[in-house]
Scaffold this motif. Structure first.
Motif, mmCIF file in Angstrom:
data_model
loop_
_atom_site.group_PDB
_atom_site.id
_atom_site.type_symbol
_atom_site.label_atom_id
_atom_site.label_comp_id
_atom_site.label_asym_id
_atom_site.label_seq_id
_atom_site.Cartn_x
_atom_site.Cartn_y
_atom_site.Cartn_z
ATOM 1 N N GLY A 166 0.801 -1.213 0.000
ATOM 2 C CA GLY A 166 0.000 0.000 0.000
ATOM 3 C C GLY A 166 0.833 1.261 0.000
ATOM 4 N N LEU A 167 1.975 1.218 0.669
ATOM 5 C CA LEU A 167 2.841 2.393 0.738
ATOM 6 C C LEU A 167 3.736 2.530 -0.487
ATOM 7 C CD1 LEU A 167 3.916 2.153 4.501
ATOM 8 C CD2 LEU A 167 2.269 3.750 3.494
ATOM 9 N N ALA A 168 4.244 1.392 -0.983
ATOM 10 C CA ALA A 168 5.194 1.417 -2.100
ATOM 11 C C ALA A 168 4.530 1.199 -3.454
ATOM 12 C CB ALA A 168 6.275 0.359 -1.888
ATOM 13 N N HIS A 169 3.260 0.773 -3.459
ATOM 14 C CA HIS A 169 2.537 0.474 -4.702
ATOM 15 C C HIS A 169 3.273 -0.564 -5.540
ATOM 16 C CE1 HIS A 169 0.131 3.734 -3.409
ATOM 17 N NE2 HIS A 169 0.892 4.702 -3.853
ATOM 18 N N PHE A 170 3.743 -1.608 -4.858
ATOM 19 C CA PHE A 170 4.462 -2.676 -5.543
ATOM 20 C C PHE A 170 3.981 -4.018 -5.030
ATOM 21 C CE2 PHE A 170 8.054 -5.724 -5.446
ATOM 22 C CZ PHE A 170 8.206 -5.900 -6.813
ATOM 23 N N ASN A 171 3.562 -4.891 -5.949
ATOM 24 C CA ASN A 171 3.103 -6.226 -5.607
ATOM 25 C C ASN A 171 3.959 -7.247 -6.352
ATOM 26 O OD1 ASN A 171 1.721 -8.768 -5.615
ATOM 27 N ND2 ASN A 171 -0.185 -7.741 -5.107
ATOM 28 N N PRO A 172 4.837 -7.963 -5.635
ATOM 29 C CA PRO A 172 5.727 -8.914 -6.321
ATOM 30 C C PRO A 172 5.002 -10.126 -6.880
ATOM 31 C CG PRO A 172 5.937 -9.155 -3.947
ATOM 32 C CD PRO A 172 5.062 -7.956 -4.181
ATOM 33 N N PHE A 173 3.824 -10.440 -6.357
ATOM 34 C CA PHE A 173 3.132 -11.659 -6.770
ATOM 35 C C PHE A 173 2.609 -11.573 -8.202
ATOM 36 C CE2 PHE A 173 2.753 -11.521 -2.127
ATOM 37 C CZ PHE A 173 3.307 -12.742 -1.800
ATOM 38 N N VAL A 174 2.233 -10.377 -8.661
ATOM 39 C CA VAL A 174 1.714 -10.258 -10.027
ATOM 40 C C VAL A 174 2.820 -10.382 -11.057
ATOM 41 C CG1 VAL A 174 -0.251 -8.865 -9.303
ATOM 42 C CG2 VAL A 174 1.866 -7.735 -10.003
ATOM 43 N N LEU A 175 4.084 -10.372 -10.609
ATOM 44 C CA LEU A 175 5.197 -10.595 -11.536
ATOM 45 C C LEU A 175 5.341 -12.069 -11.888
ATOM 46 C CD1 LEU A 175 7.916 -8.236 -10.020
ATOM 47 C CD2 LEU A 175 6.260 -7.746 -11.826
ATOM 48 N N ILE A 176 4.703 -12.926 -11.113
ATOM 49 C CA ILE A 176 4.733 -14.369 -11.383
ATOM 50 C C ILE A 176 3.543 -14.662 -12.295
ATOM 51 C CG2 ILE A 176 4.806 -16.674 -10.381
ATOM 52 C CD1 ILE A 176 5.590 -15.377 -7.725
ATOM 53 N N LYS A 177 3.778 -14.713 -13.572
ATOM 54 C CA LYS A 177 2.691 -14.816 -14.538
ATOM 55 C C LYS A 177 2.396 -16.264 -14.909
ATOM 56 C CE LYS A 177 3.659 -10.275 -16.522
ATOM 57 N NZ LYS A 177 3.919 -9.487 -17.763
ATOM 58 N N ALA A 178 1.198 -16.457 -15.410
ATOM 59 C CA ALA A 178 0.781 -17.778 -15.876
ATOM 60 C C ALA A 178 -0.091 -17.603 -17.112
ATOM 61 C CB ALA A 178 0.015 -18.526 -14.792
ATOM 62 N N ASN A 179 0.059 -18.526 -18.036
ATOM 63 C CA ASN A 179 -0.689 -18.442 -19.295
ATOM 64 C C ASN A 179 -2.026 -19.168 -19.158
ATOM 65 O OD1 ASN A 179 -1.323 -17.948 -21.985
ATOM 66 N ND2 ASN A 179 -0.251 -19.786 -22.698
ATOM 67 N N ASN A 180 -2.921 -18.590 -18.340
ATOM 68 C CA ASN A 180 -4.238 -19.198 -18.171
ATOM 69 C C ASN A 180 -5.267 -18.135 -17.838
ATOM 70 O OD1 ASN A 180 -4.073 -18.684 -15.328
ATOM 71 N ND2 ASN A 180 -2.954 -20.597 -15.038
ATOM 72 N N SER A 181 -6.517 -18.550 -17.800
ATOM 73 C CA SER A 181 -7.613 -17.607 -17.563
ATOM 74 C C SER A 181 -7.618 -17.061 -16.137
ATOM 75 C CB SER A 181 -8.957 -18.287 -17.853
ATOM 76 O OG SER A 181 -9.146 -19.418 -17.007
ATOM 77 N N LEU A 182 -7.063 -17.816 -15.192
ATOM 78 C CA LEU A 182 -7.026 -17.335 -13.813
ATOM 79 C C LEU A 182 -6.124 -16.112 -13.699
ATOM 80 C CD1 LEU A 182 -6.869 -20.616 -11.688
ATOM 81 C CD2 LEU A 182 -8.822 -19.121 -12.095
ATOM 82 N N PHE A 183 -4.994 -16.131 -14.390
ATOM 83 C CA PHE A 183 -4.118 -14.960 -14.342
ATOM 84 C C PHE A 183 -4.764 -13.774 -15.051
ATOM 85 C CE2 PHE A 183 -0.710 -12.250 -16.022
ATOM 86 C CZ PHE A 183 -0.075 -11.927 -14.834
ATOM 87 N N GLN A 184 -5.469 -14.036 -16.126
ATOM 88 C CA GLN A 184 -6.171 -12.955 -16.813
ATOM 89 C C GLN A 184 -7.223 -12.314 -15.911
ATOM 90 O OE1 GLN A 184 -7.730 -14.623 -20.443
ATOM 91 N NE2 GLN A 184 -5.704 -15.240 -21.195
ATOM 92 N N ALA A 185 -7.856 -13.136 -15.074
ATOM 93 C CA ALA A 185 -8.913 -12.622 -14.199
ATOM 94 C C ALA A 185 -8.365 -11.939 -12.958
ATOM 95 C CB ALA A 185 -9.840 -13.770 -13.796
#
Length: 444
Positions: A166-185
């Motif tokens: 919230g303070l840094a506006h950085f989320n490391p988890f979204v950098l772990i991508k996946a080629n599926n509909s769950l990541f798109q959602a």
């Protein structure tokens, strides 16, 4: 650095697929052997999978590649196998509710709209049932107080990461991508009033906020010293602010309030007064910041609330069992109920996907839980669930939040049958009691 993880069908040669499967099986066997020997490690590992592994790192299970087994569900299968058999298992009325949910979901396959019903069945098994079974058997192998402590520690880390996000506006988890509909959602960051909302590994700010709120009563009932429990719960409460989820903040405050009023074995009178004072000071400090963000959001929050109110018109389309007559998939395969794409109420969504009978049973169960709380006979897990009633009415069970809710339901079912186990070891080994004075629509 961006790490690409394919969760769908692999494009490698068959020999590579076979090798990957062999490695996965070997790791699972090794994990089973280790976790079976160390039940606490098994439970802790599952809680870690809820808190720190994004939902989109799942495993495809076919059906045109539209359905996945979440990481927490895969971990649940392994953990349950490692914990079985369990001693002194007794049936609970909540088991009857879970059985009703599963049976009605299966029956819905034969009542029309089988495509939507299939999604509901897979959801029930991979999210609801998986979490419930872990919560149901874990306290029979591991002291419930220890489980509360593990939840407190893991969700304190989740809360700290959310505050940093919230303070840094950085989320490391979204950098772990996946080629599926769950990541798109779930793999993108939301914002409110131009401010990014904390999501952690939960894929959605509401899921993060509601999960933190769900953990607070169990944190206050954990075996740590009182000042540590207060610090942990306060950290979770502050973290919900950075999700800018109204329901997350409301449920967090409600969880604290119900804990203060009805968990008297875990919190003394003097401690309750101190906790109330601390929460009031924290709320007064953070209130101007929250109001500023919601003011900047303008009509966004109001429109969201109005949308939830409009969902009530779908009650008339519900069937006794099975999918509602208003359910329909468009040419792109997107599910709608009437004119609504997102059903932001789990209670309404339950009636639309499983039928009025299941909805009525869930409501009765929540009322019964509320009565246990008001009579002072509820365990911490039951208090946590009752504090979530506003969320059940206004948001859908999504991502890990869905699995975590049903885990807590299983934990509540078991601990209500053995309330004394909150103070003594369930395996017959005496344990030190807490110190008195220090003491969104998921269907695709």
């Amino acid at each position: 650095m961006v790490v690409e993880l394919a969760a769908g069908p692999l494009n490698a040669p068959t020999v590579d697929k076979t090798l990957l499967i062999a490695v996965a099986v070997a790791v699972a066997i090794l994990g089973f052997v280790v976790l079976r020997r160390y039940p606490k490690l098994a439970v802790a590992s599952w809680i870690v999978s809820i808190c720190f592994v994004p939902i989109w790192l799942g495993f495809g299970i076919g059906f045109n590649g539209n359905y996945y087994i979440p990481p927490a569900t895969a971990a649940a299968f392994l953990v349950v196998a490692a914990l079985l058999p369990t001693p002194r298992f007794r049936l609970s009325w909540v088991d009857g509710l879970m059985t009703l949910v599963v049976v009605c979901a299966i029956c819905s396959l034969f009542t029309g709209n089988a495509g939507v019903a299939l999604g509901a069945v897979i959801l029930v098994v991979t999210y609801f049932l998986a979490g419930y079974v872990v919560g149901r058997i874990a306290p029979l192998r591991v002291d419930p107080l220890w489980i509360h402590g593990a939840i407190a520690v893991c969700f304190t880390i989740v809360a700290l990461l959310a505050i940093v996000e919230g303070l840094a506006h950085f989320n490391p988890f979204v950098l772990i991508k996946a080629n599926n509909s769950l990541f798109q959602a779930w793999g993108s960051i939301q914002s409110r009033g131009g401010v990014p909302r904390a999501e952690g590994a939960f894929g959605h700010s509401i899921a993060l906020g509601a999960s933190l709120a769900l953990a607070i009563p169990m944190t206050l009932a954990s075996p740590f010293r009182f000042w540590m429990r207060v610090a942990m719960a306060l950290t979770m409460l502050v973290a919900t602010v950075f999700t800018f989820s109204r329901i997350g903040m409301v449920c967090a405050l409600l969880g604290v309030l119900l804990s203060i009023l009805f968990m008297r074995d875990a919190i003394t009178r003097r401690a309750r007064i101190a906790l109330v004072t601390i929460v009031i000071i924290a709320a007064a400090t953070l209130f101007p910041f929250v109001i500023t963000v919601f003011d900047d959001a303008g009509a966004e929050a109001t429109d969201s609330a109005n949308y939830r109110g409009d969902l009530t018109q779908l009650f008339g389309t519900m069937n006794p069992i099975g999918v509602a007559s208003s359910a329909e998939k468009n040419s792109a395969g997107v599910l709608y109920f009437g004119n609504f794409k997102s059903i932001d109420s789990q209670l309404i969504l339950t009636g639309l996907t499983n039928g009025v009978i299941v909805l009525a049973a869930v409501v009765v169960a929540l009322v019964f839980g509320l009565l246990l709380v008001l009579r002072g006979k509820a365990t911490a897990a039951t208090v946590a669930l009752v504090a979530q009633i506003p969320a059940f009415a206004t948001v859908a069970l999504i991502t890990q939040y869905s699995i975590f809710v049903w885990f807590v339901a299983g934990l509540a079912a078991t601990t209500q049958l053995m309330p004394e186990a909150m103070k003594i070891g369930v395996m017959g080994i005496p344990q030190r009691a807490p110190e008195r004075e220090k003491s969104l629509t998921p269907l695709r």
